[in-house]
Design an enzyme around this catalytic site. Structure first.
Site, mmCIF file in Angstrom:
data_model
loop_
_atom_site.group_PDB
_atom_site.id
_atom_site.type_symbol
_atom_site.label_atom_id
_atom_site.label_comp_id
_atom_site.label_asym_id
_atom_site.label_seq_id
_atom_site.Cartn_x
_atom_site.Cartn_y
_atom_site.Cartn_z
ATOM 1 N N ARG A 232 0.839 -1.189 0.000
ATOM 2 C CA ARG A 232 0.000 0.000 0.000
ATOM 3 C C ARG A 232 0.878 1.244 0.000
ATOM 4 O O ARG A 232 1.935 1.267 0.646
ATOM 5 C CB ARG A 232 -0.889 0.057 1.265
ATOM 6 N N GLU A 261 -3.062 8.187 -5.131
ATOM 7 C CA GLU A 261 -3.351 7.454 -6.380
ATOM 8 C C GLU A 261 -4.621 8.014 -7.015
ATOM 9 O O GLU A 261 -5.578 8.301 -6.286
ATOM 10 C CB GLU A 261 -3.537 5.954 -6.064
ATOM 11 N N HIS A 280 -0.805 0.438 -9.559
ATOM 12 C CA HIS A 280 -1.587 -0.383 -8.615
ATOM 13 C C HIS A 280 -2.303 -1.534 -9.349
ATOM 14 O O HIS A 280 -3.526 -1.658 -9.311
ATOM 15 C CB HIS A 280 -2.601 0.475 -7.845
HETATM 16 P P1 NAD Z 1 -1.889 -10.435 5.712
HETATM 17 O O1 NAD Z 1 -2.789 -9.846 6.719
HETATM 18 O O2 NAD Z 1 -1.995 -11.892 5.419
HETATM 19 O O3 NAD Z 1 -0.366 -10.158 6.123
HETATM 20 C C1 NAD Z 1 0.070 -8.917 6.559
HETATM 21 C C2 NAD Z 1 1.187 -9.182 7.565
HETATM 22 O O4 NAD Z 1 1.744 -7.926 7.924
HETATM 23 C C3 NAD Z 1 0.681 -9.855 8.856
HETATM 24 O O5 NAD Z 1 1.377 -11.056 9.102
HETATM 25 C C4 NAD Z 1 0.962 -8.800 9.921
HETATM 26 O O6 NAD Z 1 1.323 -9.364 11.178
HETATM 27 C C5 NAD Z 1 2.115 -8.038 9.292
HETATM 28 N N1 NAD Z 1 2.322 -6.738 9.894
HETATM 29 C C6 NAD Z 1 1.423 -5.946 10.513
HETATM 30 N N2 NAD Z 1 2.049 -4.856 11.006
HETATM 31 C C7 NAD Z 1 3.357 -4.980 10.700
HETATM 32 C C8 NAD Z 1 4.506 -4.194 10.951
HETATM 33 N N3 NAD Z 1 4.417 -3.043 11.639
HETATM 34 N N4 NAD Z 1 5.701 -4.624 10.509
HETATM 35 C C9 NAD Z 1 5.808 -5.795 9.825
HETATM 36 N N5 NAD Z 1 4.745 -6.606 9.566
HETATM 37 C C10 NAD Z 1 3.535 -6.181 9.989
HETATM 38 O O7 NAD Z 1 -2.085 -9.542 4.409
HETATM 39 P P2 NAD Z 1 -1.755 -9.952 2.912
HETATM 40 O O8 NAD Z 1 -2.942 -10.574 2.314
HETATM 41 O O9 NAD Z 1 -0.448 -10.636 2.883
HETATM 42 O O10 NAD Z 1 -1.647 -8.490 2.219
HETATM 43 C C11 NAD Z 1 -0.549 -7.634 2.497
HETATM 44 C C12 NAD Z 1 -0.755 -6.298 1.829
HETATM 45 O O11 NAD Z 1 -0.803 -6.417 0.415
HETATM 46 C C13 NAD Z 1 -2.060 -5.576 2.217
HETATM 47 O O12 NAD Z 1 -1.798 -4.227 2.490
HETATM 48 C C14 NAD Z 1 -2.866 -5.613 0.969
HETATM 49 O O13 NAD Z 1 -3.741 -4.546 0.867
HETATM 50 C C15 NAD Z 1 -1.780 -5.496 -0.070
HETATM 51 N N6 NAD Z 1 -2.230 -5.918 -1.409
HETATM 52 C C16 NAD Z 1 -1.872 -5.154 -2.467
HETATM 53 C C17 NAD Z 1 -2.304 -5.511 -3.728
HETATM 54 C C18 NAD Z 1 -1.942 -4.670 -4.938
HETATM 55 O O14 NAD Z 1 -2.742 -4.572 -5.844
HETATM 56 N N7 NAD Z 1 -0.764 -4.088 -4.992
HETATM 57 C C19 NAD Z 1 -3.106 -6.645 -3.914
HETATM 58 C C20 NAD Z 1 -3.436 -7.416 -2.816
HETATM 59 C C21 NAD Z 1 -2.999 -7.027 -1.548
#
Ligand code: NAD
Length: 316
Positions: A232, A261, A280
């Site tokens: 993000r 964005e 994105h």
């Molecule tokens: P998830 O919830 O499975 O994993 C996120 C991880 O981040 C968790 O394990 C959590 O403990 C960890 N976390 C929280 N705070 C933290 C910190 N301060 N330092 C380090 N780690 C921390 O989520 P996910 O499904 O793996 O998605 C991750 C990200 O990817 C989300 O923000 C999601 O919106 C983004 N995403 C982006 C796109 C895109 O189009 N670019 C698509 C899908 C998801």
């Protein structure tokens, strides 16, 4: 009366046809309707399947007194006022996980692009040039990769790049151990930034992660290191990223997401030739869009036909 469903922002056509075949639902015949047409349909609507184009706010809810559920075909629900929905008894759900593999693959695509500077190679070839001397890249094989946020996507990235025999150092406040023998938990972010060749971010954007990647951390990076953000916008301090790339203190960055964005046309990030960007598109694959739609169709049927609410999202 059958529940009336509208799918204003569209998804896979074959799934929409399947949804329309349901004898227990009345589905508006058009996949995609304009926001003006949607307003005329809202008084009758019981269920909405939306993506990011429709905003569920006070104005929409005031026009939809019979709305029972909004399903976000996708993950982010920031276009839905969930507290207002809760106060009006409107349920909110999303389709988590359906696009995780696509996001992971986009992170890896940006990694490879940064290592080999593929966009520059392509651009200069199209200009009729042969910039072989300017295109000495780096390999991914046996590199040290820092994964920040070791949840679903962070672990998919780790699994997919395992063939490159990396050493992975991850940072996550919740996850202590990894199923991958080659992945160890870092003691802090500074360890990742000072020792890794490739850093990839996979945390959600929330108060604790907003601006988490500061200029101080970026300044610890090795000269040939790269950083990828396919999570993000807003997690990385973009001013600090700009400076470090402008001064060529690291090799490159690959970003799919930005604090604002679409990226404004006058953004200073556009000046940088060592920042590889995509608009994105982490979740934008045919497969992910299909899975997202498949889940949304299943969930709307479960809700109205079996009285079963799947993947409810609560909160603001
Ligand atoms: P998830 O919830 O499975 O994993 C996120 C991880 O981040 C968790 O394990 C959590 O403990 C960890 N976390 C929280 N705070 C933290 C910190 N301060 N330092 C380090 N780690 C921390 O989520 P996910 O499904 O793996 O998605 C991750 C990200 O990817 C989300 O923000 C999601 O919106 C983004 N995403 C982006 C796109 C895109 O189009 N670019 C698509 C899908 C998801």
């Amino acid at each position: 009366m059958k529940p009336f469903i509208v799918v204003p922002d569209g998804f896979d056509k074959s799934l929409f046809e399947e949804l329309k075949k349901s004898n227990e639902l009345e589905v508006h015949p058009n996949l995609k309707v304009s926001q003006d047409e949607l307003k005329t349909l809202l008084p009758k609507v019981n269920g909405l399947i939306i993506r990011s184009a429709t905003t569920v706010n006070a104005e929409l809810l005031a026009l939809a007194p019979n709305l029972k559920i909004v399903i976000r075909a996708g993950e982010g629900t920031d276009n839905i006022d969930k507290n207002l929905c809760a106060s009006k008894g409107v349920k909110v759900a999303n389709t988590p996980g359906a696009n995780n593999n696509s996001a992971a693959e986009q992170a890896i695509a940006l990694m490879m692009s940064c290592l080999r500077n593929t966009p520059f190679a392509d651009k200069t070839m199209h200009e009729g040039k042969w910039e072989k001397n300017a295109l000495t890249g780096l390999e991914l094989w046996k590199k040290k990769v820092g994964v920040i946020g070791f949840g679903r996507i962070g672990q998919i990235v780790t699994k997919r790049i395992s063939g490159f025999e990396p050493e992975v150092l991850f940072f996550d406040p919740i996850i202590e151990k990894s199923e991958f023998t080659f992945a160890k938990k870092a003691k802090d972010l500074a360890e990742i930034f000072s020792t890794c060749d490739i850093i990839t971010i996979h945390t959600p954007l929330m108060p604790q992660t907003k601006g988490m990647i500061t200029g101080e951390l970026l300044a610890l990076m090795k000269k040939e290191a790269i950083i990828i953000n396919c999570a993000r916008g807003g997690i990385v301090d973009e001013d600090a990223l700009y400076s470090i790339l402008k001064e060529k203190k690291i090799r490159a960055a690959g970003f799919d997401v930005f604090a604002i964005e679409p990226l404004p046309a006058d953004s200073k990030l556009l000046e940088l030739n060592n920042l590889i960007m995509s608009p994105h598109v982490g979740a934008s694959t045919e497969e992910a869009q299909f899975r997202v739609g498949e889940m949304a169709v299943h969930q709307i049927k479960e809700f109205f036909i079996s009285n079963n609410l799947l993947n409810e999202v609560k909160g603001k």
